[in-house]
Design an enzyme around this catalytic site. Structure first.
Site, mmCIF file in Angstrom:
data_model
loop_
_atom_site.group_PDB
_atom_site.id
_atom_site.type_symbol
_atom_site.label_atom_id
_atom_site.label_comp_id
_atom_site.label_asym_id
_atom_site.label_seq_id
_atom_site.Cartn_x
_atom_site.Cartn_y
_atom_site.Cartn_z
ATOM 1 N N ARG A 18 0.834 -1.221 0.000
ATOM 2 C CA ARG A 18 0.000 0.000 0.000
ATOM 3 C C ARG A 18 0.868 1.271 0.000
ATOM 4 O O ARG A 18 1.013 1.930 -1.014
ATOM 5 C CB ARG A 18 -0.956 -0.045 1.198
ATOM 6 C CG ARG A 18 -2.099 0.934 1.106
ATOM 7 C CD ARG A 18 -1.736 2.355 1.460
ATOM 8 N NE ARG A 18 -1.254 2.522 2.834
ATOM 9 C CZ ARG A 18 -0.713 3.655 3.289
ATOM 10 N NH1 ARG A 18 -0.578 4.711 2.499
ATOM 11 N NH2 ARG A 18 -0.261 3.742 4.528
ATOM 12 N N ASP A 19 1.489 1.578 1.128
ATOM 13 C CA ASP A 19 2.263 2.824 1.208
ATOM 14 C C ASP A 19 3.418 2.786 0.214
ATOM 15 O O ASP A 19 3.783 3.806 -0.379
ATOM 16 C CB ASP A 19 2.786 3.016 2.640
ATOM 17 C CG ASP A 19 3.132 4.461 2.959
ATOM 18 O OD1 ASP A 19 3.126 5.285 2.038
ATOM 19 O OD2 ASP A 19 3.419 4.762 4.136
ATOM 20 N N HIS A 210 5.360 4.759 12.501
ATOM 21 C CA HIS A 210 5.310 4.634 11.033
ATOM 22 C C HIS A 210 6.288 5.669 10.473
ATOM 23 O O HIS A 210 5.932 6.806 10.194
ATOM 24 C CB HIS A 210 3.870 4.916 10.581
ATOM 25 C CG HIS A 210 3.648 4.889 9.113
ATOM 26 N ND1 HIS A 210 2.961 3.872 8.476
ATOM 27 C CD2 HIS A 210 3.972 5.765 8.134
ATOM 28 C CE1 HIS A 210 2.886 4.123 7.184
ATOM 29 N NE2 HIS A 210 3.491 5.271 6.947
ATOM 30 N N HIS A 212 9.190 7.131 7.935
ATOM 31 C CA HIS A 212 9.857 7.125 6.629
ATOM 32 C C HIS A 212 11.332 7.447 6.860
ATOM 33 O O HIS A 212 11.707 8.027 7.879
ATOM 34 C CB HIS A 212 9.183 8.134 5.693
ATOM 35 C CG HIS A 212 7.825 7.676 5.224
ATOM 36 N ND1 HIS A 212 7.593 7.210 3.953
ATOM 37 C CD2 HIS A 212 6.642 7.574 5.872
ATOM 38 C CE1 HIS A 212 6.315 6.859 3.835
ATOM 39 N NE2 HIS A 212 5.711 7.075 4.987
ATOM 40 N N CYS A 243 6.444 9.705 -1.101
ATOM 41 C CA CYS A 243 5.196 10.400 -0.759
ATOM 42 C C CYS A 243 4.894 11.397 -1.868
ATOM 43 O O CYS A 243 5.702 12.296 -2.115
ATOM 44 C CB CYS A 243 5.302 11.107 0.587
ATOM 45 S SG CYS A 243 3.801 12.038 0.976
ATOM 46 N N ASN A 252 8.871 4.021 3.607
ATOM 47 C CA ASN A 252 8.983 3.626 5.008
ATOM 48 C C ASN A 252 10.329 2.961 5.234
ATOM 49 O O ASN A 252 10.937 2.428 4.304
ATOM 50 C CB ASN A 252 7.919 2.574 5.356
ATOM 51 C CG ASN A 252 6.532 3.155 5.451
ATOM 52 O OD1 ASN A 252 5.677 2.817 4.651
ATOM 53 N ND2 ASN A 252 6.313 4.016 6.404
HETATM 54 C C1 LIG Z 1 -10.427 11.655 -0.097
HETATM 55 C C2 LIG Z 1 -10.628 11.933 -1.579
HETATM 56 C C3 LIG Z 1 -11.517 10.873 -2.226
HETATM 57 C C4 LIG Z 1 -11.332 13.279 -1.677
HETATM 58 O O1 LIG Z 1 -11.281 13.743 -3.025
HETATM 59 P P1 LIG Z 1 -12.391 14.713 -3.559
HETATM 60 O O2 LIG Z 1 -12.011 15.026 -4.984
HETATM 61 O O3 LIG Z 1 -12.558 15.848 -2.613
HETATM 62 O O4 LIG Z 1 -13.666 13.743 -3.469
HETATM 63 P P2 LIG Z 1 -15.124 13.852 -3.962
HETATM 64 O O5 LIG Z 1 -15.970 13.225 -2.913
HETATM 65 O O6 LIG Z 1 -15.450 15.261 -4.416
HETATM 66 O O7 LIG Z 1 -15.137 12.881 -5.247
HETATM 67 C C5 LIG Z 1 -14.415 13.201 -6.426
HETATM 68 C C6 LIG Z 1 -14.399 11.974 -7.327
HETATM 69 O O8 LIG Z 1 -13.675 10.902 -6.686
HETATM 70 C C7 LIG Z 1 -14.539 9.767 -6.524
HETATM 71 N N1 LIG Z 1 -14.246 9.155 -5.219
HETATM 72 C C8 LIG Z 1 -14.380 9.732 -4.019
HETATM 73 N N2 LIG Z 1 -14.000 8.867 -3.072
HETATM 74 C C9 LIG Z 1 -13.619 7.730 -3.689
HETATM 75 C C10 LIG Z 1 -13.134 6.491 -3.212
HETATM 76 N N3 LIG Z 1 -12.946 6.256 -1.915
HETATM 77 N N4 LIG Z 1 -12.836 5.545 -4.100
HETATM 78 C C11 LIG Z 1 -13.007 5.768 -5.427
HETATM 79 N N5 LIG Z 1 -13.460 6.938 -5.929
HETATM 80 C C12 LIG Z 1 -13.771 7.911 -5.052
HETATM 81 C C13 LIG Z 1 -15.951 10.321 -6.560
HETATM 82 O O9 LIG Z 1 -16.863 9.330 -6.933
HETATM 83 C C14 LIG Z 1 -15.787 11.394 -7.606
HETATM 84 O O10 LIG Z 1 -15.705 10.796 -8.881
HETATM 85 P P3 LIG Z 1 -16.313 11.499 -10.200
HETATM 86 O O11 LIG Z 1 -17.786 11.662 -9.899
HETATM 87 O O12 LIG Z 1 -15.586 12.828 -10.333
HETATM 88 O O13 LIG Z 1 -15.961 10.515 -11.291
HETATM 89 C C15 LIG Z 1 -9.300 12.015 -2.342
HETATM 90 O O14 LIG Z 1 -8.609 13.134 -1.889
HETATM 91 C C16 LIG Z 1 -8.460 10.796 -2.153
HETATM 92 O O15 LIG Z 1 -8.803 9.706 -2.595
HETATM 93 N N6 LIG Z 1 -7.306 10.967 -1.478
HETATM 94 C C17 LIG Z 1 -6.448 9.823 -1.170
HETATM 95 C C18 LIG Z 1 -5.041 10.286 -1.061
HETATM 96 C C19 LIG Z 1 -4.173 9.123 -0.652
HETATM 97 O O16 LIG Z 1 -4.520 7.973 -0.847
HETATM 98 N N7 LIG Z 1 -3.008 9.453 -0.091
HETATM 99 C C20 LIG Z 1 -2.083 8.468 0.335
HETATM 100 C C21 LIG Z 1 -2.525 7.738 1.568
HETATM 101 S S1 LIG Z 1 -2.157 8.583 3.074
HETATM 102 C C22 LIG Z 1 -0.530 8.195 3.363
HETATM 103 O O17 LIG Z 1 0.109 7.578 2.567
HETATM 104 C C23 LIG Z 1 0.069 8.589 4.683
HETATM 105 C C24 LIG Z 1 0.222 7.410 5.643
HETATM 106 C C25 LIG Z 1 -1.149 6.845 6.028
HETATM 107 O O18 LIG Z 1 0.946 6.355 5.035
HETATM 108 C C26 LIG Z 1 0.950 7.869 6.926
HETATM 109 C C27 LIG Z 1 2.192 8.708 6.642
HETATM 110 O O19 LIG Z 1 3.226 8.152 6.213
HETATM 111 O O20 LIG Z 1 2.106 9.915 6.841
#
Ligand SMILES: CC(C)(COP(=O)([O-])OP(=O)([O-])OC[C@H]1O[C@@H](n2cnc3c(N)ncnc32)[C@H](O)[C@@H]1OP(=O)([O-])[O-])[C@@H](O)C(=O)NCCC(=O)NCCSC(=O)C[C@@](C)(O)CC(=O)[O-]
Length: 303
Positions: A18-19, A210, A212, A243, A252
């Site tokens: 995942r990450d 967690h 990096h 990231c 990580n």
């Molecule tokens: C949160 C949102 C969805 C908001 O994104 P948004 O654009 O504000 O969402 P929305 O609700 O306005 O929807 C926009 C479009 O996305 C679709 N949508 C909406 N939700 C979903 C979903 N769940 N699955 C699939 N599709 C989705 C939704 O259906 C729509 O599609 P359209 O009608 O335009 O075709 C977006 O910003 C997003 O997906 N962000 C994810 C970012 C991410 O994954 N980052 C990495 C993970 S965090 C990380 O790595 C840190 C961590 C955890 O490891 C710890 C660390 O190291 O710090």
């Protein structure tokens, strides 16, 4: 206050699929993702973050989350988790039959906006509904807090900011809180102060580290928090990842390096280091990248 007693056993949580893969420039084929997860289970991992049900426009590398879960031959004693930023993601994850989900907040406002397009406050309100729905489905929820020792946009983050967000997630029902040094800028004393502050709000046994490894501090930071009493560590095979919202950030800490350190400290992790290391060599070759695990590199030259 530091306990200075190292735990006898550490729970390792594998982040590579995942990450790690979410941040690789190329998207790995679904079959290879599945093979990676299955190899990690064979190496002894019991907690694997397999994928994330996020917007494919935001993170195209995870667009095949449902297919990954469907193709996986699951080992009976392994928990397969997925990230779920909202109800849409949660419903996808539940339909795919994940064992656990995770919500992810940040200590930094700007990072929250860049990562999930809403404020920290809005994200917590959103997660409340995700957690309620997951609990109705009897699925446990982990909580992440990003940027715990620094933010790529805002710089300094105080331990109190992290403690407040951790507290909110824990009170909402997250069973474990994982503290993400997203850009790997933390150093050991800072890591200790962080744990001191957060453990005032969340029990020590519920905290995961967690880290990096961007600045090469991750193992030192892990040792520091082990001394504080943390006994859950997130790591990524071959140090996969980076990231997308933090230019130049590394993945990580490499799982192989963590396992080697734990073995040296006499701490059990349940991992088979040679099998894990060969998985790291294999996935690095599949991605055409340099294996970021020093231990993995060293062991591969001994064959
Ligand atoms: C949160 C949102 C969805 C908001 O994104 P948004 O654009 O504000 O969402 P929305 O609700 O306005 O929807 C926009 C479009 O996305 C679709 N949508 C909406 N939700 C979903 C979903 N769940 N699955 C699939 N599709 C989705 C939704 O259906 C729509 O599609 P359209 O009608 O335009 O075709 C977006 O910003 C997003 O997906 N962000 C994810 C970012 C991410 O994954 N980052 C990495 C993970 S965090 C990380 O790595 C840190 C961590 C955890 O490891 C710890 C660390 O190291 O710090």
């Amino acid at each position: 206050m530091s306990s200075n007693h190292l735990p006898s056993r550490v729970k390792l949580v594998e982040m590579g699929p995942r990450d790690g893969l979410q941040n690789e420039p190329q998207t790995l084929a679904t079959g290879l993702k599945v093979a990676l997860i299955e190899r990690l289970a064979k190496a002894g991992h019991q907690h694997i973050e397999a994928t994330s049900f996020v917007s494919p426009r935001w993170v195209p590398q995870m667009a095949d989350a449902a297919a990954v879960m469907a193709q996986l031959k699951r080992a009976p004693d392994v928990t397969y988790r997925a990230l779920t930023p909202n109800l849409k993601g949660l419903e996808g994850a539940l339909a795919a039959g994940v064992d656990e989900v995770a919500v992810f907040a940040a200590a930094s406002e700007t990072f929250s906006q860049r990562n999930i397009n809403c404020s920290v406050h809005q994200s917590l309100a959103r997660f409340e509904t995700v957690i309620e729905r997951a609990q109705q489905a009897n699925v446990r929820v982990r909580g992440y807090v990003s940027t715990v020792m620094g933010c790529p946009y805002e710089g300094h983050i105080t331990p109190q900011q992290v403690a407040d967000v951790s507290d909110a997630l824990y009170r909402m029902g997250c069973y474990e809180i994982s503290l993400g040094d997203t850009i790997g800028t933390g150093t050991p004393r800072q890591a200790k102060k962080l744990i001191e502050a957060v453990s005032q709000k969340v029990p020590m046994e519920k905290l995961a580290a967690h880290f990096h490894d961007t600045y090469g501090q991750a193992l030192a930071n892990l040792y520091a928090v082990l001394e504080e009493g943390v006994a859950i560590i997130d790591a990524s095979v071959a140090g996969l990842g980076g990231c997308p919202y933090a230019k130049g950030a590394s993945g990580n800490v490499a799982t192989e390096d963590v396992v080697y350190m734990l073995e040296g400290l006499g701490i059990e992790s349940g991992l088979n280091l040679p099998v894990l290391a060969s998985t790291g060599v294999w996935i690095s070759a599949q991605l055409g990248r340099v294996n970021q695990s020093k231990v993995g590199q060293a062991l591969s030259t001994q064959k």
